[in-house]
Design an enzyme around this catalytic site. Structure first.
Site, PDB file in Angstrom:
ATOM      1  N   GLY A   1     -26.334 -29.983 -66.603  1.00 40.76           N
ATOM      2  CA  GLY A   1     -26.540 -30.342 -67.465  1.00 40.76           C
ATOM      3  C   GLY A   1     -27.356 -31.472 -68.155  1.00 40.76           C
ATOM      4  O   GLY A   1     -27.937 -31.305 -67.160  1.00 40.76           O
TER       5      GLY A   1
ATOM      6  N   GLN B   1     -33.411 -36.349 -72.192  1.00 41.94           N
ATOM      7  CA  GLN B   1     -34.067 -36.084 -71.076  1.00 41.94           C
ATOM      8  C   GLN B   1     -35.333 -35.012 -70.970  1.00 41.94           C
ATOM      9  O   GLN B   1     -36.745 -35.134 -70.238  1.00 41.94           O
ATOM     10  CB  GLN B   1     -33.370 -35.443 -69.496  1.00 41.94           C
ATOM     11  CG  GLN B   1     -32.197 -36.326 -69.530  1.00 41.94           C
ATOM     12  CD  GLN B   1     -31.810 -35.845 -68.303  1.00 41.94           C
ATOM     13  OE1 GLN B   1     -30.617 -35.484 -68.707  1.00 41.94           O
ATOM     14  NE2 GLN B   1     -31.958 -35.664 -67.317  1.00 41.94           N
TER      15      GLN B   1
ATOM     16  N   CYS C   1     -30.403 -36.557 -60.233  1.00 47.05           N
ATOM     17  CA  CYS C   1     -29.858 -36.549 -61.862  1.00 47.05           C
ATOM     18  C   CYS C   1     -31.306 -35.930 -61.892  1.00 47.05           C
ATOM     19  O   CYS C   1     -32.778 -36.156 -61.114  1.00 47.05           O
ATOM     20  CB  CYS C   1     -30.408 -38.062 -62.234  1.00 47.05           C
ATOM     21  SG  CYS C   1     -31.161 -38.301 -63.973  1.00 47.05           S
ATOM     22  N   LEU C   2     -31.525 -34.734 -62.661  1.00 48.67           N
ATOM     23  CA  LEU C   2     -33.171 -34.469 -63.090  1.00 48.67           C
ATOM     24  C   LEU C   2     -34.198 -35.350 -63.669  1.00 48.67           C
ATOM     25  O   LEU C   2     -35.004 -35.115 -63.560  1.00 48.67           O
ATOM     26  CB  LEU C   2     -32.786 -32.636 -64.073  1.00 48.67           C
ATOM     27  CG  LEU C   2     -31.830 -31.821 -63.499  1.00 48.67           C
ATOM     28  CD1 LEU C   2     -32.193 -30.856 -65.028  1.00 48.67           C
ATOM     29  CD2 LEU C   2     -32.400 -31.868 -62.590  1.00 48.67           C
TER      30      LEU C   2
ATOM     31  N   HIS D   1     -22.147 -38.519 -66.853  1.00 43.75           N
ATOM     32  CA  HIS D   1     -23.447 -38.599 -66.788  1.00 43.75           C
ATOM     33  C   HIS D   1     -24.236 -37.973 -67.493  1.00 43.75           C
ATOM     34  O   HIS D   1     -25.053 -38.980 -67.758  1.00 43.75           O
ATOM     35  CB  HIS D   1     -23.643 -37.330 -64.951  1.00 43.75           C
ATOM     36  CG  HIS D   1     -25.364 -37.361 -64.857  1.00 43.75           C
ATOM     37  ND1 HIS D   1     -24.946 -38.553 -63.616  1.00 43.75           N
ATOM     38  CD2 HIS D   1     -26.194 -37.238 -65.556  1.00 43.75           C
ATOM     39  CE1 HIS D   1     -26.855 -38.164 -63.706  1.00 43.75           C
ATOM     40  NE2 HIS D   1     -27.330 -37.432 -64.394  1.00 43.75           N
ATOM     41  N   GLU D   2     -23.661 -36.871 -68.703  1.00 44.74           N
ATOM     42  CA  GLU D   2     -24.667 -36.442 -69.250  1.00 44.74           C
ATOM     43  C   GLU D   2     -24.743 -37.577 -70.981  1.00 44.74           C
ATOM     44  O   GLU D   2     -24.893 -37.622 -71.914  1.00 44.74           O
ATOM     45  CB  GLU D   2     -24.479 -34.989 -69.679  1.00 44.74           C
ATOM     46  CG  GLU D   2     -24.795 -34.070 -68.714  1.00 44.74           C
ATOM     47  CD  GLU D   2     -26.126 -34.229 -68.305  1.00 44.74           C
ATOM     48  OE1 GLU D   2     -27.093 -34.379 -69.251  1.00 44.74           O
ATOM     49  OE2 GLU D   2     -26.517 -34.196 -66.905  1.00 44.74           O
TER      50      GLU D   2
ATOM     51  N   HIS E   1     -26.639 -40.708 -70.259  1.00 44.27           N
ATOM     52  CA  HIS E   1     -28.104 -40.131 -71.246  1.00 44.27           C
ATOM     53  C   HIS E   1     -27.943 -40.597 -72.763  1.00 44.27           C
ATOM     54  O   HIS E   1     -28.804 -41.790 -73.153  1.00 44.27           O
ATOM     55  CB  HIS E   1     -28.617 -39.017 -70.872  1.00 44.27           C
ATOM     56  CG  HIS E   1     -28.758 -38.812 -69.501  1.00 44.27           C
ATOM     57  ND1 HIS E   1     -30.025 -38.959 -69.009  1.00 44.27           N
ATOM     58  CD2 HIS E   1     -28.984 -37.903 -68.137  1.00 44.27           C
ATOM     59  CE1 HIS E   1     -29.870 -38.962 -67.886  1.00 44.27           C
ATOM     60  NE2 HIS E   1     -29.316 -38.291 -67.256  1.00 44.27           N
TER      61      HIS E   1
END
Length: 187
Positions: A46, A51, A98-99, A140-141, A144
């Protein structure tokens, strides 16, 4: 399409609520294509627009479940309903990464069930009822888009580890980013 640099924890766009998308135009379509390309290059399951430095309520997702069902899509201006997360401490199967805090994984309790309502690139509303990892990806997304990283939800012990990692790597301040396919910082 292009692979975009991914912002690292501390960048203000990651810690601010994203704005709704007013119109799905060529600029938004290009951004979504770039999100997919960046997510795949990272690799991730994702990726939210904040991000990559864009404060809009958009995220992409791509995951293959245990029955080989492929989940891939975009959520524009999403709404998310979740069941209550289970009580207790997370176990090893509840670790996520997480990226925007690349290379690290921590356990985090998430709801087992989620309902995502969003708009696709054609402007059509859709709804997905998700369980397990897909529900986790959506949560999670979606976080963000509200300016919350998963590390913000960790317990006190893990928060101290996160702070130590941020100090050691010089993260936790504006301007830090990494480039998928160039930098070796997978999340």
């Amino acid at each position: 399409m292009a692979v975009l640099p991914i912002r690292i924890s501390g960048d203000p766009v990651l810690h601010s609520p994203a704005k709704p998308v007013d119109e799905i135009d060529d600029e938004i379509r290009r951004l979504v294509a770039d999100l997919f390309e960046t997510m795949d290059a990272a690799p991730g399951v994702g990726l939210a627009a904040p991000q990559v430095g864009v404060g809009l309520r958009i995220f992409t997702y791509g995951w293959v479940d245990e029955s080989d069902t492929r989940w891939r899509g975009v959520a524009i201006n999403p709404e998310l309903w979740i069941s209550p997360p289970p009580a207790g401490e997370p176990d090893v199967h509840e670790e996520e990464g997480c990226l925007s805090f690349p290379g690290e994984r921590f356990g985090l309790r998430r709801a087992e069930h989620a309902i995502l309502r969003a708009t696709d690139l054609d402007g059509e509303r859709y709804e997905i009822e998700a369980h397990g990892w897909l529900a986790r990806i959506f949560q999670h997304e979606y976080d963000h888009l509200d300016g919350t990283l998963y590390i913000d939800r960790l317990g006190e012990r893990d928060q101290k580890i996160v702070a130590k990692i941020e100090r050691k790597l010089g993260w936790g301040r504006p301007g830090q980013q990494w480039m998928p396919g160039v930098d070796n910082l997978e999340g």
